[in-house]
Design a protein around this motif. Structure first.
Motif, PDB file in Angstrom:
ATOM      1  N   GLY A 269       0.824  -1.211   0.000  1.00 44.39           N
ATOM      2  CA  GLY A 269       0.000   0.000   0.000  1.00 44.39           C
ATOM      3  C   GLY A 269       0.853   1.254   0.000  1.00 44.39           C
ATOM      4  O   GLY A 269       2.011   1.244   0.437  1.00 44.39           O
ATOM      5  N   GLU A 270       0.270   2.351  -0.506  1.00 48.96           N
ATOM      6  CA  GLU A 270       1.008   3.607  -0.595  1.00 48.96           C
ATOM      7  C   GLU A 270       1.312   4.187   0.778  1.00 48.96           C
ATOM      8  O   GLU A 270       2.360   4.807   0.982  1.00 48.96           O
ATOM      9  CB  GLU A 270       0.216   4.618  -1.423  1.00 48.96           C
ATOM     10  CG  GLU A 270       0.030   4.212  -2.880  1.00 48.96           C
ATOM     11  CD  GLU A 270      -0.686   5.288  -3.671  1.00 48.96           C
ATOM     12  OE1 GLU A 270      -0.970   6.356  -3.090  1.00 48.96           O
ATOM     13  OE2 GLU A 270      -0.946   5.067  -4.871  1.00 48.96           O
ATOM     14  N   GLY A 271       0.406   4.003   1.730  1.00 44.63           N
ATOM     15  CA  GLY A 271       0.648   4.529   3.072  1.00 44.63           C
ATOM     16  C   GLY A 271       1.867   3.890   3.724  1.00 44.63           C
ATOM     17  O   GLY A 271       2.704   4.577   4.316  1.00 44.63           O
ATOM     18  N   LEU A 272       1.989   2.576   3.601  1.00 49.16           N
ATOM     19  CA  LEU A 272       3.152   1.884   4.166  1.00 49.16           C
ATOM     20  C   LEU A 272       4.429   2.257   3.428  1.00 49.16           C
ATOM     21  O   LEU A 272       5.505   2.368   4.043  1.00 49.16           O
ATOM     22  CB  LEU A 272       2.929   0.373   4.099  1.00 49.16           C
ATOM     23  CG  LEU A 272       3.985  -0.492   4.792  1.00 49.16           C
ATOM     24  CD1 LEU A 272       4.039  -0.179   6.286  1.00 49.16           C
ATOM     25  CD2 LEU A 272       3.709  -1.975   4.575  1.00 49.16           C
ATOM     26  N   ALA A 273       4.316   2.480   2.121  1.00 49.22           N
ATOM     27  CA  ALA A 273       5.497   2.897   1.359  1.00 49.22           C
ATOM     28  C   ALA A 273       5.995   4.254   1.825  1.00 49.22           C
ATOM     29  O   ALA A 273       7.211   4.484   1.941  1.00 49.22           O
ATOM     30  CB  ALA A 273       5.168   2.942  -0.133  1.00 49.22           C
ATOM     31  N   LEU A 274       5.076   5.178   2.115  1.00 49.55           N
ATOM     32  CA  LEU A 274       5.477   6.493   2.616  1.00 49.55           C
ATOM     33  C   LEU A 274       6.142   6.370   3.982  1.00 49.55           C
ATOM     34  O   LEU A 274       7.167   7.020   4.250  1.00 49.55           O
ATOM     35  CB  LEU A 274       4.262   7.415   2.687  1.00 49.55           C
ATOM     36  CG  LEU A 274       4.516   8.833   3.216  1.00 49.55           C
ATOM     37  CD1 LEU A 274       5.529   9.565   2.339  1.00 49.55           C
ATOM     38  CD2 LEU A 274       3.210   9.610   3.311  1.00 49.55           C
ATOM     39  N   GLN A 275       5.602   5.520   4.841  1.00 54.59           N
ATOM     40  CA  GLN A 275       6.219   5.318   6.151  1.00 54.59           C
ATOM     41  C   GLN A 275       7.602   4.680   6.015  1.00 54.59           C
ATOM     42  O   GLN A 275       8.539   5.042   6.737  1.00 54.59           O
ATOM     43  CB  GLN A 275       5.311   4.437   7.015  1.00 54.59           C
ATOM     44  CG  GLN A 275       3.973   5.071   7.361  1.00 54.59           C
ATOM     45  CD  GLN A 275       3.085   4.141   8.159  1.00 54.59           C
ATOM     46  OE1 GLN A 275       3.542   3.105   8.662  1.00 54.59           O
ATOM     47  NE2 GLN A 275       1.812   4.485   8.280  1.00 54.59           N
ATOM     48  N   ALA A 276       7.757   3.739   5.090  1.00 52.24           N
ATOM     49  CA  ALA A 276       9.065   3.128   4.864  1.00 52.24           C
ATOM     50  C   ALA A 276      10.071   4.150   4.357  1.00 52.24           C
ATOM     51  O   ALA A 276      11.250   4.124   4.741  1.00 52.24           O
ATOM     52  CB  ALA A 276       8.932   1.969   3.867  1.00 52.24           C
ATOM     53  N   LEU A 277       9.622   5.045   3.489  1.00 47.21           N
ATOM     54  CA  LEU A 277      10.506   6.108   3.007  1.00 47.21           C
ATOM     55  C   LEU A 277      10.954   6.996   4.159  1.00 47.21           C
ATOM     56  O   LEU A 277      12.140   7.372   4.247  1.00 47.21           O
ATOM     57  CB  LEU A 277       9.783   6.931   1.950  1.00 47.21           C
ATOM     58  CG  LEU A 277      10.557   8.127   1.383  1.00 47.21           C
ATOM     59  CD1 LEU A 277      11.841   7.680   0.701  1.00 47.21           C
ATOM     60  CD2 LEU A 277       9.687   8.928   0.418  1.00 47.21           C
ATOM     61  N   LEU A 278      10.048   7.329   5.057  1.00 47.45           N
ATOM     62  CA  LEU A 278      10.413   8.145   6.215  1.00 47.45           C
ATOM     63  C   LEU A 278      11.401   7.412   7.119  1.00 47.45           C
ATOM     64  O   LEU A 278      12.320   8.035   7.680  1.00 47.45           O
ATOM     65  CB  LEU A 278       9.152   8.526   6.997  1.00 47.45           C
ATOM     66  CG  LEU A 278       8.169   9.458   6.279  1.00 47.45           C
ATOM     67  CD1 LEU A 278       6.929   9.705   7.140  1.00 47.45           C
ATOM     68  CD2 LEU A 278       8.835  10.784   5.925  1.00 47.45           C
ATOM     69  N   VAL A 279      11.238   6.091   7.254  1.00 53.90           N
ATOM     70  CA  VAL A 279      12.177   5.310   8.053  1.00 53.90           C
ATOM     71  C   VAL A 279      13.575   5.354   7.432  1.00 53.90           C
ATOM     72  O   VAL A 279      14.580   5.568   8.130  1.00 53.90           O
ATOM     73  CB  VAL A 279      11.694   3.854   8.185  1.00 53.90           C
ATOM     74  CG1 VAL A 279      12.798   2.963   8.762  1.00 53.90           C
ATOM     75  CG2 VAL A 279      10.465   3.781   9.069  1.00 53.90           C
ATOM     76  N   CYS A 280      13.663   5.187   6.121  1.00 55.74           N
ATOM     77  CA  CYS A 280      14.968   5.224   5.447  1.00 55.74           C
ATOM     78  C   CYS A 280      15.630   6.584   5.607  1.00 55.74           C
ATOM     79  O   CYS A 280      16.839   6.673   5.886  1.00 55.74           O
ATOM     80  CB  CYS A 280      14.799   4.882   3.967  1.00 55.74           C
ATOM     81  SG  CYS A 280      14.252   3.192   3.638  1.00 55.74           S
ATOM     82  N   VAL A 281      14.855   7.655   5.444  1.00 54.23           N
ATOM     83  CA  VAL A 281      15.415   9.000   5.593  1.00 54.23           C
ATOM     84  C   VAL A 281      15.868   9.238   7.026  1.00 54.23           C
ATOM     85  O   VAL A 281      16.954   9.783   7.279  1.00 54.23           O
ATOM     86  CB  VAL A 281      14.377  10.057   5.163  1.00 54.23           C
ATOM     87  CG1 VAL A 281      14.875  11.468   5.475  1.00 54.23           C
ATOM     88  CG2 VAL A 281      14.082   9.929   3.668  1.00 54.23           C
ATOM     89  N   ALA A 282      15.057   8.800   8.001  1.00 55.35           N
ATOM     90  CA  ALA A 282      15.424   8.996   9.405  1.00 55.35           C
ATOM     91  C   ALA A 282      16.685   8.217   9.766  1.00 55.35           C
ATOM     92  O   ALA A 282      17.560   8.729  10.493  1.00 55.35           O
ATOM     93  CB  ALA A 282      14.256   8.570  10.300  1.00 55.35           C
ATOM     94  N   VAL A 283      16.817   6.999   9.253  1.00 52.81           N
ATOM     95  CA  VAL A 283      18.010   6.191   9.554  1.00 52.81           C
ATOM     96  C   VAL A 283      19.249   6.850   8.970  1.00 52.81           C
ATOM     97  O   VAL A 283      20.304   6.941   9.638  1.00 52.81           O
ATOM     98  CB  VAL A 283      17.839   4.763   9.005  1.00 52.81           C
ATOM     99  CG1 VAL A 283      19.155   3.998   9.064  1.00 52.81           C
ATOM    100  CG2 VAL A 283      16.780   4.016   9.796  1.00 52.81           C
ATOM    101  N   GLN A 284      19.171   7.333   7.741  1.00 50.26           N
ATOM    102  CA  GLN A 284      20.323   7.979   7.127  1.00 50.26           C
ATOM    103  C   GLN A 284      20.675   9.292   7.822  1.00 50.26           C
ATOM    104  O   GLN A 284      21.862   9.634   7.950  1.00 50.26           O
ATOM    105  CB  GLN A 284      20.067   8.218   5.639  1.00 50.26           C
ATOM    106  CG  GLN A 284      20.067   6.952   4.809  1.00 50.26           C
ATOM    107  CD  GLN A 284      21.369   6.184   4.948  1.00 50.26           C
ATOM    108  OE1 GLN A 284      22.457   6.749   4.873  1.00 50.26           O
ATOM    109  NE2 GLN A 284      21.268   4.873   5.160  1.00 50.26           N
TER     110      GLN A 284
END
Length: 350
Positions: A269-284
């Motif tokens: 789903g698009e909502g989970l994809a957006l949350q995953a993107l935020l996780v990747c940005v936060a980790v970096q």
């Protein structure tokens, strides 16, 4: 009475020729060495990777030797501990990781279909999709079979190279002084002190960089796993493992792992994809602004532009091995420039 010289003194033109020959000789040897290194680039990359593995083994064995353990016993103990760690890791999480990697392989086509469906909702995405379909990269099944065969051959060669890398690293770590003395012997006697100092500085800087990189990889893998678990993403273990391993490749590795993580989440789903993107940005961001400043207090620091250029330059020169080893190759280059050139400049600090 002084006897006359039997041979006449060399003429001025002959003396000038000797001086020119003395100046041209080292340049010819340098060019020959560069040409030989270019021909043997794959072998040199393999040896350099083995050297990095040897530095890791020596760094792990050094605390044991500092406590009085013999070098002939410390290295076998380190190797046994590493084998036990790998076997134990596979025993506890290996089965789950294997299942998740298999599930990831099955999920990727579904993620790609979801990505194409998402792109079809926008005019630019539809244009890119039509451009991709017009190219028809896999319409010819013979080309697809050739690609599969080439991939299989590359994988087989990679396994053989990995085994050879491990063997080279173990031999180098078992008796590093012999190889160090051999390299120094190849240098003219007036330059041997400089060569010894340069080899010691190179080993020290590469060891510090490897230790700092190991810390960064562990932190990125752990933070990615925690973040993906919190948002309920699938395949947490395999994705966090891939994110930690790809952290070894600067700049482009995190991008590839981020695209993979977001693509897998997009299949849900698009909502989970957006949350995953935020996780990747936060980790970096956490890795760049918290972990790296702490690690760089005792590890080797590379300016960001040099790190990015190293991936591009060594990738063009040596292909995929150059991309994977770009950062340690740049550390090696900076150390050699510092020891052989900068420190010898007038007024340079010792």
């Amino acid at each position: 009475m002084k006897e006359p010289d039997l041979l006449p003194p060399p003429s001025p033109s002959r003396q000038d020729g000797d001086r020119r020959g003395g100046r041209v000789g080292p340049w010819l040897l340098t060019l020959a060495g560069v040409a030989l290194a270019w021909v043997l680039a794959d072998v040199l990359m393999l040896v350099f990777a083995g050297l990095l593995f040897a530095l890791v083994l020596r760094a792990l064995a050094a605390p044991l030797e500092a406590r009085g353990l013999s070098p002939h016993l410390s290295l076998p103990l380190v190797l046994a501990a590493l084998v036990a760690l790998l076997v134990g890791s596979f025993w506890f999480v290996g089965a789950g990781a294997t299942e998740q990697l298999q599930a990831l392989r099955e999920t990727l086509p579904r993620a790609w279909a979801a990505f194409l469906q998402w792109m079809a909702e926008y005019p630019t995405g539809r244009w890119l999709q039509s451009l991709w379909e017009s190219a028809k990269p896999f319409e010819d099944w013979s080309r697809l079979a050739g690609l599969a065969t080439g991939t299989l051959n590359a994988a087989t060669g990679a396994v053989g190279a990995l085994v050879l890398l491990l063997v080279i690293g173990i031999y180098l770590a078992a008796d590093p002084d012999t190889y160090r003395r051999g390299l120094i012997t190849l240098v003219p006697p007036p330059r041997r002190a400089l060569a010894a100092r340069t080899l010691d500085a190179t080993g020290r800087d590469l060891s510090r960089w490897l230790l700092g990189q190991a810390v960064s990889m562990l932190v990125v893998g752990a933070l990615t796993g925690i973040g993906l678990a919190l948002i309920g993403s699938p395949l947490v273990l395999s994705l966090s493992l891939i994110a930690g391993l790809l952290e070894f490749v600067p700049y482009f590795g995190p991008i590839v792992s981020g695209v993979l993580i977001v693509g897998v989440a997009l299949a849900e789903g698009e909502g989970l994809a957006l949350q995953a993107l935020l996780v990747c940005v936060a980790v970096q961001q956490a890795e760049g602004y918290i972990v790296q400043p702490l690690v760089q207090r005792w590890a080797v620091r590379l300016p960001p532009v040099l790190g990015m250029c190293s991936v591009l330059v060594f990738g063009v020169l040596f292909g995929l091995p150059g991309v994977l080893l770009a950062m340690p190759l740049m550390v090696l280059t900076m150390t050699l420039v510092g020891e052989l050139y900068v420190r010898r400049l007038p007024g340079a600090s010792p």
